[in-house]
Design a protein around this motif. Sequence first.
Motif, mmCIF file in Angstrom:
data_model
loop_
_atom_site.group_PDB
_atom_site.id
_atom_site.type_symbol
_atom_site.label_atom_id
_atom_site.label_comp_id
_atom_site.label_asym_id
_atom_site.label_seq_id
_atom_site.Cartn_x
_atom_site.Cartn_y
_atom_site.Cartn_z
ATOM 1 N N LEU A 151 0.826 -1.215 0.000
ATOM 2 C CA LEU A 151 0.000 0.000 0.000
ATOM 3 C C LEU A 151 0.860 1.266 0.000
ATOM 4 N N MET A 163 -10.846 -14.100 -1.867
ATOM 5 C CA MET A 163 -9.778 -13.135 -1.610
ATOM 6 C C MET A 163 -8.385 -13.712 -1.839
ATOM 7 N N PHE A 182 -10.342 4.431 -2.944
ATOM 8 C CA PHE A 182 -10.537 3.063 -3.426
ATOM 9 C C PHE A 182 -10.628 2.072 -2.271
ATOM 10 N N LEU A 183 -9.705 2.166 -1.314
ATOM 11 C CA LEU A 183 -9.680 1.197 -0.212
ATOM 12 C C LEU A 183 -10.939 1.303 0.637
ATOM 13 N N ILE A 235 -7.375 -6.130 1.923
ATOM 14 C CA ILE A 235 -8.395 -5.806 2.932
ATOM 15 C C ILE A 235 -9.233 -7.034 3.255
ATOM 16 N N GLY A 236 -9.671 -7.720 2.202
ATOM 17 C CA GLY A 236 -10.574 -8.862 2.382
ATOM 18 C C GLY A 236 -9.971 -9.936 3.272
ATOM 19 N N LEU A 252 -4.084 -3.461 -9.731
ATOM 20 C CA LEU A 252 -3.936 -2.845 -8.408
ATOM 21 C C LEU A 252 -5.251 -2.871 -7.626
ATOM 22 N N TRP A 253 -6.400 -2.798 -8.326
ATOM 23 C CA TRP A 253 -7.675 -2.884 -7.602
ATOM 24 C C TRP A 253 -7.806 -4.265 -6.967
ATOM 25 N N PHE A 254 -7.546 -5.275 -7.798
ATOM 26 C CA PHE A 254 -7.685 -6.645 -7.286
ATOM 27 C C PHE A 254 -6.713 -6.883 -6.137
ATOM 28 N N ILE A 263 -17.113 -5.028 0.766
ATOM 29 C CA ILE A 263 -16.896 -6.306 1.449
ATOM 30 C C ILE A 263 -17.780 -6.418 2.691
ATOM 31 N N GLU A 277 -9.989 5.630 -8.990
ATOM 32 C CA GLU A 277 -8.913 5.054 -9.793
ATOM 33 C C GLU A 277 -7.606 5.811 -9.616
ATOM 34 N N GLY A 297 -5.392 -4.565 -4.015
ATOM 35 C CA GLY A 297 -5.806 -3.802 -2.838
ATOM 36 C C GLY A 297 -6.989 -4.444 -2.129
ATOM 37 N N ALA A 298 -7.986 -4.871 -2.910
ATOM 38 C CA ALA A 298 -9.183 -5.481 -2.304
ATOM 39 C C ALA A 298 -8.826 -6.784 -1.598
ATOM 40 N N MET A 320 -4.423 4.039 -11.278
ATOM 41 C CA MET A 320 -4.187 2.690 -10.773
ATOM 42 C C MET A 320 -4.768 1.693 -11.773
#
Lengths: 465, 290
Positions: A142, A208, B12-13, A165-166, A157-159, B20, B6, A161-162, A153
């Motif tokens: 991060l 995740m 985003f986070l 967190i997940g 990067l989305w996948f 979730i 984006e 980052g998620a 991004m």
Amino acid sequence: MDKPTYNTAIVRSFIHWSLLWGVVAILVGILISFQLVNPNLNLPPYFTYGRLRPLHTNAGIFGWAIGSFFALYFYMVQRLCRRPLWSDGLARFQLYLFNFTIIVAAVTLLMGFTQSKEYHELEWPVDILVVVLWVIFSINILMTIFKRKEQQMYVSLWFMGASLIGVAILYLVNSAAIPVSLFKSYSAYAGANDANVQWWYGHNAVAMVLTLPPLAIFYYFLPKSTGVAIYSHRLSIVAFWSLVFMYLWTGAHHLLWTPIPDWVQTLAMAFSIMLIAPSWGSVINGYLSMNGQWHQMRENYLVKFLILGITFYGLQTLQGPLQAVRSFSAFIHYTEWVPGHVHMGALGWVSLVLFAAFYYLAPRIYGRELYSIPLANLHFWLVLLGQLIYSVSMWIAGVQQAGMWHAIGTDGSLTYSFMESLVAMYPYYWVRALSGVIYIAGVAVFIYNLAMTARRGKPLAPAVA
Amino acid sequence: MYGSWEIKPSVFLALAAAAILVGTVVTMVLPFAWINTEADRIEGVTPYTPLELAGRDVYIREGCNNCHTQTIRPLVAEVLRYGDYSRAGEFVHDRPHLWGSRRTGPDLARIGGKYPDAWHYQHMADPTSMVPRSNMPAYAFLNAREVDPELIRRKMGVLRFPYTVEQISGLRGKTEMDAIVAYMQKLGTGMEQSVAAVVAAPAVAEENPFADDAQALREGADLYRQHCVACHGAQLQGGIGPSLNALGMGDADLFQVIFNGIVEYGMPAYASLGQERVWKMVGYIQSQQD
């Protein structure tokens, strides 16, 4: 030459170690597959099926899959952010802690220290090590993203980052327990609550850990391998957000017909069906990116791995929702069909994508051309064959097993005893054990090819790197 | 050009965490209000005794849940095979739950009281001696390990299960095998064992419909080998169960014993095999009388 100096050494180290743990996972898998046909191969107390099976799953998920994701996240994040890793020292420390944790996990599982929750067996001290690992990994990724040199991004990067967190949310909630001694704890939740929390965790670990990270890798390495951009940015946006939103509702499809509230089961079933859409969003995005490029399936061995990988993801995400339908679940749950399903995802989808990424990286981490493309092709066909034999044999076995369990005579009696249904499984168990041997042969070819690349590959022209 | 998420990682986070958490709150947090409430309570379901708890922890340690489930679904064949379907209230004392996800071996949710203790001791130590062609590992080593009374007392405290000083001191000298058998015998007994496995049928015949049928006799011998040998011996000489060599029982009485079992003597009911197969067993057993 204003290119920043990326940290490639850490990527190489994580690749090597994850491969080692992957081999351990497959070898233990082969051993337990033979134990199922010959119980004399159980060596109590440490090497019985009941203790080895969690070792197999943990080595596969935590050692092979997550170890590989560590390597590939570190590789991708630097390039997508156009800057070196935020902290090389922390990444190096993470490598040592990772291997230490995997070894401690293996030893404690064999000693019988387990919370018994599927894919969350590790007892509380090892749990803490896992959490520390994930936190330092997340900080490093991060911080690199926050201090990036690239404005936008990219999808991967989305996948990534998620998934960070997940996993954190899932793991922390499901690990809540009251310690009794150093290696024994009792779950904070009781009975049906414990089951519901566990499968909220269990199924979303699939999301995740075994969906988002491989998709991040797919979205990065497919365009890199083909030289053609991903078909639709908009489709990737829609698919990403709907996937992340919907997945969390589906855990209870592991608990259909059990004593958890019906409404929870129904929601899980409905969302499982809906999940076909975002899952196939990525599949279609991958396929359409191949417009006019399908000849690369013949000419570019990397593309074969990636496209077959995403194809198995597509099949997996049709079969999964099918199993989440109450009526089909009534028939097929608890049978050998389910391991057949799981291994299509593990050996087909996740591992094929990882193989492709590692091949792509081989010249970049060793500074040499790949030793042998024919060997890469041999590797491809061996693992494909092994995986197909595994899955197909188990699907047939599962249907037969379910048929025998549910068969009822005209007088309302059970047609088969439980033992008759087990004895009917033995031929399939032999086939499964064989499929594992074929698969490990493929992986051996892969490792040999990488080793020869490192030692004997042609040095690269300086332009590539 | 781009959505703000984006180009702003913090945005985003936050959005990803929110996405979730919605499904998480609805399907994982909310059900706590529905589960283990007063409505789920079952009178006979009691916490584990110290010995049973020790046994349960052996079950967990050995990973029995990797092959055995502990939840019976409300499906016809499942209720016939294993007994009445599972209720949420039966599991309120279970930390963790042990429902499992695959049946390499049979479900154990109602194994309690189905077989006598002696059956379990022998089966755990050497499964194939009781169930030929079983692929269960042998757990004879549990006989050589003693339970730790002090540790169990601490565990009872953590779980807030009631116990007496006598129960704890009574653990001295008990083996892990004693413990796991005690746990097996506890499973599923918190509910009235309304075993739905009695196959509805017209009134049972008074005499064996397969009286002079050689084929039925051969099938009866096969069935005997599958289901009876482990307790009554290959020559009907007895073992865990009594000898069957000199029964002096009528066909109809013997049929009733096999069909409905005698729970208090540890004789399981074989109603799920159906009347025809039970009659064939009766025929075989009667043909072997001295």
